[in-house]
Design a protein around this motif. Structure first.
Motif, PDB file in Angstrom:
ATOM      1  N   VAL A  48       0.867  -1.178   0.000  1.00  0.00           N
ATOM      2  CA  VAL A  48       0.000   0.000   0.000  1.00  0.00           C
ATOM      3  C   VAL A  48       0.903   1.227   0.000  1.00  0.00           C
ATOM      4  O   VAL A  48       2.119   1.129   0.192  1.00  0.00           O
ATOM      5  N   ARG A  49       0.327   2.397  -0.196  1.00  0.00           N
ATOM      6  CA  ARG A  49       1.122   3.630  -0.126  1.00  0.00           C
ATOM      7  C   ARG A  49       1.650   3.836   1.290  1.00  0.00           C
ATOM      8  O   ARG A  49       1.054   3.390   2.265  1.00  0.00           O
ATOM      9  N   ASP A 109       1.587   6.374   3.090  1.00  0.00           N
ATOM     10  CA  ASP A 109       0.705   7.159   3.952  1.00  0.00           C
ATOM     11  C   ASP A 109      -0.660   6.500   4.158  1.00  0.00           C
ATOM     12  O   ASP A 109      -1.577   7.106   4.717  1.00  0.00           O
ATOM     13  N   SER A 110      -0.813   5.254   3.747  1.00  0.00           N
ATOM     14  CA  SER A 110      -2.077   4.547   3.920  1.00  0.00           C
ATOM     15  C   SER A 110      -2.301   4.223   5.397  1.00  0.00           C
ATOM     16  O   SER A 110      -1.352   3.908   6.126  1.00  0.00           O
ATOM     17  N   ASP A 114      -1.794  -0.905   7.782  1.00  0.00           N
ATOM     18  CA  ASP A 114      -0.410  -1.232   8.120  1.00  0.00           C
ATOM     19  C   ASP A 114      -0.151  -2.728   8.278  1.00  0.00           C
ATOM     20  O   ASP A 114       0.930  -3.139   8.707  1.00  0.00           O
ATOM     21  N   TYR A 123     -10.428  -3.171   7.117  1.00  0.00           N
ATOM     22  CA  TYR A 123     -10.872  -2.021   6.325  1.00  0.00           C
ATOM     23  C   TYR A 123     -11.852  -2.466   5.243  1.00  0.00           C
ATOM     24  O   TYR A 123     -12.889  -1.824   5.024  1.00  0.00           O
ATOM     25  N   LEU A 168     -12.318  -0.868  -1.680  1.00  0.00           N
ATOM     26  CA  LEU A 168     -10.872  -1.064  -1.787  1.00  0.00           C
ATOM     27  C   LEU A 168     -10.554  -1.698  -3.130  1.00  0.00           C
ATOM     28  O   LEU A 168     -10.991  -2.812  -3.427  1.00  0.00           O
ATOM     29  N   GLY A 215      -2.582   7.197  -5.966  1.00  0.00           N
ATOM     30  CA  GLY A 215      -3.802   7.086  -5.187  1.00  0.00           C
ATOM     31  C   GLY A 215      -5.008   6.584  -5.949  1.00  0.00           C
ATOM     32  O   GLY A 215      -6.128   6.602  -5.424  1.00  0.00           O
ATOM     33  N   GLY A 238      -5.914   1.375  -3.956  1.00  0.00           N
ATOM     34  CA  GLY A 238      -5.494   1.378  -2.558  1.00  0.00           C
ATOM     35  C   GLY A 238      -4.468   0.333  -2.194  1.00  0.00           C
ATOM     36  O   GLY A 238      -3.829   0.422  -1.136  1.00  0.00           O
ATOM     37  N   ALA A 239      -4.294  -0.686  -3.047  1.00  0.00           N
ATOM     38  CA  ALA A 239      -3.327  -1.754  -2.773  1.00  0.00           C
ATOM     39  C   ALA A 239      -2.851  -2.320  -4.101  1.00  0.00           C
ATOM     40  O   ALA A 239      -3.484  -2.127  -5.146  1.00  0.00           O
TER      41      ALA A 239
END
Length: 319
Positions: free
Chosen positions: A125-126, A128-129, A132, A140, A148, A192, A195-196
């Protein structure tokens, strides 16, 4: 009687030709474009095989139709051992299961000589997502069904199939976005748009070190020796294991002594320290399976991915 006499007359010539193998260069067909991971593996292997055979092993890239075009070329070639093929998940499992245009049977029309190794994907993921971990991703997705989006290198790729397997096993509603290769999928992750992403381990590790992405897990059965702190997806969602793999094959009907000779040289090449080191640096787990074990592996892979492909409606052209 005449036909039998002719056959008996030619048998010594055929036997001599097989015993003298190889007496000329061998063509190794790679059904992918130059420069990709499959091409890198093929060039490492061909260099070492050339030494063992004392004959050049020449790479011929024949990309197209999801790696099935070059595979069909080899399936229809003479079974004399002078045309070999780098096999992979798309050409042996995904392609035949998803396309009615494939004109070969991956088990009946090829001689599977040896399995080279396997590659996991990294679920990323990014940086800043808020996600974690794999557990956080599942949580999520359950809280936000259908929101997502995950990317992969293309429909039926190992990343796509692993994502669908995760969706099924975790009972979550995540949506696949298909790309023409890993690079555009990764670019959309960074921008962005998704999301993954399921990305190659080497690129993912490099990008994570640069602070651009966060590595959640790898899709291998076990943790990678060179990345022991990186968990597997299977540790969180049992049964989610999805790897790309490479092997060596030839046309069906190859003489057994030639098959055994090529198999022995391939396994010897994979034991060479320089080859092992360079392949492991790419994230590969070297399996070095002999032909019969490799066929069993392929059969198991077909059984594993068939229900996933049907659930994703890839056998109906789904994306």
């Amino acid at each position: 009687m005449i036909r039998l006499a002719l056959l008996l007359a030619f048998l010594p010539i055929i036997a001599f030709a097989q015993a003298d193998f190889p007496s000329r260069p061998i063509k190794l067909v790679v059904p992918f474009p130059p420069g990709g991971s499959t091409d890198v593996v093929a060039r490492l292997l061909s260099a070492k095989l050339s030494e063992g055979f004392r004959q050049p092993v020449v790479i011929e890239n024949r990309p197209g139709a999801g790696a099935t075009l070059g595979t069909e070329v080899v399936a229809k070639a003479s079974a004399d051992g002078y045309t070999l093929l780098i096999t992979a998940l798309p050409s042996i499992v995904t392609g035949p299961l998803t396309s009615h245009e494939v004109r070969y049977d991956p088990l009946k029309d090829l001689t599977h000589i040896a399995m080279i190794g396997s590659f996991p994907n990294a679920l990323v993921v990014r940086a800043d997502s808020p996600i974690d971990s794999v557990a956080a991703l599942v949580a999520y997705a359950k809280a936000n069904p259908g929101k997502l989006f995950y990317g992969s290198a293309g429909p039926g790729s190992a990343g796509h199939l692993t994502g669908e397997l995760l969706r099924m096993k975790a009972g979550i509603d995540i949506l696949h976005v298909s790309y023409k290769g890993a690079a555009p999928a990764f670019a959309d992750l960074l921008s962005g748009q998704i999301g993954a992403d399921f990305d190659g381990v080497i690129n993912a590790v490099s990008q994570a070190r640069a602070g651009r992405i966060r590595l959640l897990a790898v899709s291998s059965e076990k943790r990678l020796p060179k990345q022991p702190d990186l968990p597997t997806i299977d540790e969180t969602v049992k049964g989610v294991i999805g790897e790309s793999w490479f092997g060596l094959a030839g046309p069906a009907g190859m003489p057994m002594n030639i098959v055994q000779h090529v198999e022995a040289e391939t396994l010897r090449a994979l034991q060479a320290p320089d080859v092992r080191s360079r392949l492991e640096d790419t994230g590969m787990t070297i399996t070095a399976l002999r032909g019969p074990q490799f066929v069993e592996f392929i059969q198991a892979d077909i059984r594993k991915w068939t229900p996933v492909i049907r659930a994703a409606k890839l056998d109906q052209g789904g994306k």
